[in-house]
Scaffold this active site. Structure first.
Site, PDB file in Angstrom:
ATOM      1  N   GLY A  13       0.764  -1.243   0.051  1.00 13.81           N
ATOM      2  CA  GLY A  13       0.262   0.058   0.021  1.00 13.81           C
ATOM      3  C   GLY A  13       0.883   1.149  -0.018  1.00 13.81           C
ATOM      4  N   CYS A  60     -27.301  -9.637 -16.357  1.00 16.29           N
ATOM      5  CA  CYS A  60     -26.849  -9.497 -17.556  1.00 16.29           C
ATOM      6  C   CYS A  60     -28.035  -9.977 -18.590  1.00 16.29           C
ATOM      7  CB  CYS A  60     -25.453 -10.521 -17.677  1.00 16.29           C
ATOM      8  SG  CYS A  60     -24.711 -10.158 -19.632  1.00 16.29           S
ATOM      9  N   CYS A  76     -25.924 -13.172 -20.951  1.00 18.17           N
ATOM     10  CA  CYS A  76     -25.629 -14.318 -20.470  1.00 18.17           C
ATOM     11  C   CYS A  76     -26.188 -14.658 -19.066  1.00 18.17           C
ATOM     12  CB  CYS A  76     -24.113 -14.413 -20.126  1.00 18.17           C
ATOM     13  SG  CYS A  76     -23.553 -13.408 -18.767  1.00 18.17           S
ATOM     14  N   CYS A  83     -22.685  -7.670 -19.102  1.00 21.47           N
ATOM     15  CA  CYS A  83     -21.345  -8.019 -18.140  1.00 21.47           C
ATOM     16  C   CYS A  83     -20.356  -6.904 -18.675  1.00 21.47           C
ATOM     17  CB  CYS A  83     -20.750  -9.338 -18.229  1.00 21.47           C
ATOM     18  SG  CYS A  83     -21.590 -10.380 -17.421  1.00 21.47           S
ATOM     19  N   CYS A 125     -18.453 -13.104 -19.660  1.00 20.07           N
ATOM     20  CA  CYS A 125     -19.724 -13.111 -20.345  1.00 20.07           C
ATOM     21  C   CYS A 125     -19.547 -14.394 -21.455  1.00 20.07           C
ATOM     22  CB  CYS A 125     -20.247 -11.681 -20.830  1.00 20.07           C
ATOM     23  SG  CYS A 125     -21.945 -11.531 -21.295  1.00 20.07           S
TER      24      CYS A 125
END
Lengths: 286, 273
Positions: free
Chosen positions: A30, A239, A242, A264, A270
């Site tokens: 970080g 979606c 899909c 997606c 997808c």
């Protein structure tokens, strides 16, 4: 691979410098490590930081995948993929599972990553405190002394103005209880995937000359208030191609009569689902 | 009591206070190259006491305040503050400790509210910042406390989500005071808090400050060039000239019976209306 360029465009000294920064970043999760960012043959904002990190990580045996907003076929993804095909001659793929190095802009793939994969993020502004405190000297001091109260002022302002934490991307996180980090502009839906991820995650900011990292299985917590806890959000739909109900969706306007569809954002995810026989609301026609 | 021009350690021993001093300053010196910012300043500040520092522009009063508050590093001297863990020299403290002190036990009110406020953040966020900086993480509680404090400085509760840029100068200054006092500091530094305000707004602000100081038992070091401000607020007065303290004593005493030539000039310069 053409002879006139070094492998993966950068010269070996530069790669060594970048690898040192990466190692330091991995050692201090970080923490933003400064590095001597090079001019790359693309404009700032197109992923110069990510490209340099990828170039420093690539070996000839690697399989590269490049994502832009979840998609493999948008300008940014296509040109960076071509760049490394030309300068490194590595194999490329669109399948998340087959890739060993994935460079991404604004998304984390839906498919869980593995220990032998590296995820490289393109970061526009690495400093999470930047818009609250313009002085770099001051933000460095705040990181050093762990003075992160200001980050909550931003979230407070969100709730005061919108009734909820309206920050929906680049949502600030705390890494291993120490450094507050900007996860790059990924949607906050992806924030939980940062934590305890099996893959090595590297972040490169070219213009700002910073590299930071999350080693595998790092604990990453999204900042919030006790009475306004963090919630990963997505469009409240499935979606349309899909039928997936658990993936991040893009809204696509389809005509000027108010027609729209949700698909997606992760195109590979997808495609795999449709190949496996899942069909969404508009899956037959679109 | 005899007035003393330059102060020595014996000065503090003549005034007996029930407690130990909150702040004990000795030999504080700041030079800007060959020039003197402030030189050899000594005083004690007791809990609940308001100390005024007056002097003309360039007399070193702001330099002195910045040194005391840790914004400037003095060249010599000691600033011993009675922390919760006992007296400590704030100049020898590590930076994290000093910064923690400056957002818990200390507060600093700037002359220009724009220096002390975050102009891009709402009034509530400005007041809540110090709370969040010391670890408050409950939005409702932070907001309640901010509302309470806006009320105490006479800002309407429905202005809590407005930005300070939408406030008048007097309101901005009151907001800055609320933002500083929300964590219940024990020592407040004020740098000309009434500068740049018109007289009626000044009067209200002074009234408010006087009430807060009494109610909360604050210790205050207030720098000003306005003798009316110190007359109203300060228990004790320090007069500075050329970086040195030329006279100090009880406020009324110094103002009514000035001993040093410069103090006499200062007092006689005030227009009587």
């Amino acid at each position: 691979m053409p002879d006139e360029y070094n492998f993966a465009y950068l010269d070996e000294q530069t790669k060594r410098m970048i690898r040192r920064a990466i190692l330091k970043g991995v050692a201090v999760p970080g923490y933003q490590v400064p590095f001597a960012s090079r001019e790359m043959p693309m404009p700032y904002g197109w992923g110069t930081g990510g490209v340099q990190v990828t170039a420093a990580c690539l070996v000839p045996a690697d399989v590269l995948k490049v994502i832009d907003q979840g998609a493999d076929d948008t300008t940014n993804a296509v040109s960076i993929r071509k760049f490394f095909q030309r300068t490194a001659g590595v194999a490329v793929t669109e399948a998340t599972g087959e890739a060993s190095v994935i460079q991404t802009r604004h998304r984390i793939p839906e498919q869980a990553l593995r220990e032998d994969q590296i995820l490289v993020y393109q970061v526009p502004i690495p400093e999470p405190l930047r818009f609250l405190e313009p002085r770099e000297t001051e933000t460095r001091k705040m990181h050093a002394l762990e003075e992160y109260g200001l980050m909550h002022v931003k979230l407070y302002e969100d709730i005061a103005r919108h009734g909820q934490i309206a920050t929906s991307y680049a949502y600030p996180v705390k890494v291993e209880g120490r450094y507050v980090m900007d996860p790059s502009p990924i949607p906050k839906f992806d924030n939980p995937k940062l934590s305890d991820c099996a893959a090595l995650q590297l972040f490169g900011a070219g213009r700002e000359q910073r590299i930071y990292a999350l080693p595998p299985y790092t604990k990453v917590v999204s900042l919030d208030f006790e009475d306004h806890p963090f919630t990963p959000s997505k469009a409240d739909h499935d979606c349309d191609l899909c039928g997936a109900s658990d993936s991040y969706l893009d809204e696509v306007i389809t005509d000027d009569q108010g027609g729209r569809m949700f698909v997606c954002s992760d195109t590979d995810f997808c495609r795999c689902r449709r190949e496996a026989g899942h069909v969404g609301r508009l899956g037959g026609e679109a | 009591m005899t007035l003393q021009s330059a102060t020595g350690p014996e000065f503090s021993q003549k005034i007996r206070a029930p407690d130990q001093p909150l702040l004990r300053v000795s030999g504080l010196t700041k030079r800007y190259g060959a020039r003197i910012g402030c030189a050899d300043v000594c005083f004690d500040l007791f809990p609940g006491e308001v100390l005024g520092i007056v002097g003309e522009s360039g007399s070193g009063k702001s330099t002195l305040l910045s040194c005391l508050a840790g914004h400037l590093a003095p060249d010599a001297g000691e600033v011993i503050f009675a922390t919760a863990e006992g007296p400590r020299d704030t100049l020898q403290m590590t930076e994290p400790d000093r910064r923690r002190l400056s957002r818990t036990d200390w507060a600093f009110v700037h002359q220009n509210p724009r220096d002390g406020l975050r102009m891009g953040v709402s009034a509530g966020g400005n007041v809540g910042e110090r709370l969040m900086a010391v670890g408050a993480r409950h939005y409702g509680a932070i907001r309640d406390k901010a509302t309470d404090w806006l009320g105490r400085v006479e800002i309407a509760a429905d202005r809590i989500d407005d930005r300070p840029s939408a406030f008048s100068g007097g309101m901005q200054q009151r907001l800055q005071i609320a933002r500083n006092l929300v964590t219940a500091p024990r020592l407040v530094f004020m740098d000309e808090p009434t500068g740049g305000l018109d007289v009626s707004v000044q009067a209200r602000l002074l009234d408010l400050l006087r009430g807060l100081v009494r109610d909360l038992g604050l210790s205050v070091i207030i720098v000003t060039h306005d003798l009316a401000v110190v007359r109203l607020l300060a228990d004790r007065l320090m007069v500075m000239k050329g970086g040195r303290v030329v006279e100090q004593g009880l406020t009324d005493q110094v103002l009514d019976d000035p001993q040093h030539a410069y103090t006499q000039l200062l007092v006689s310069s005030v227009l009587q209306v």
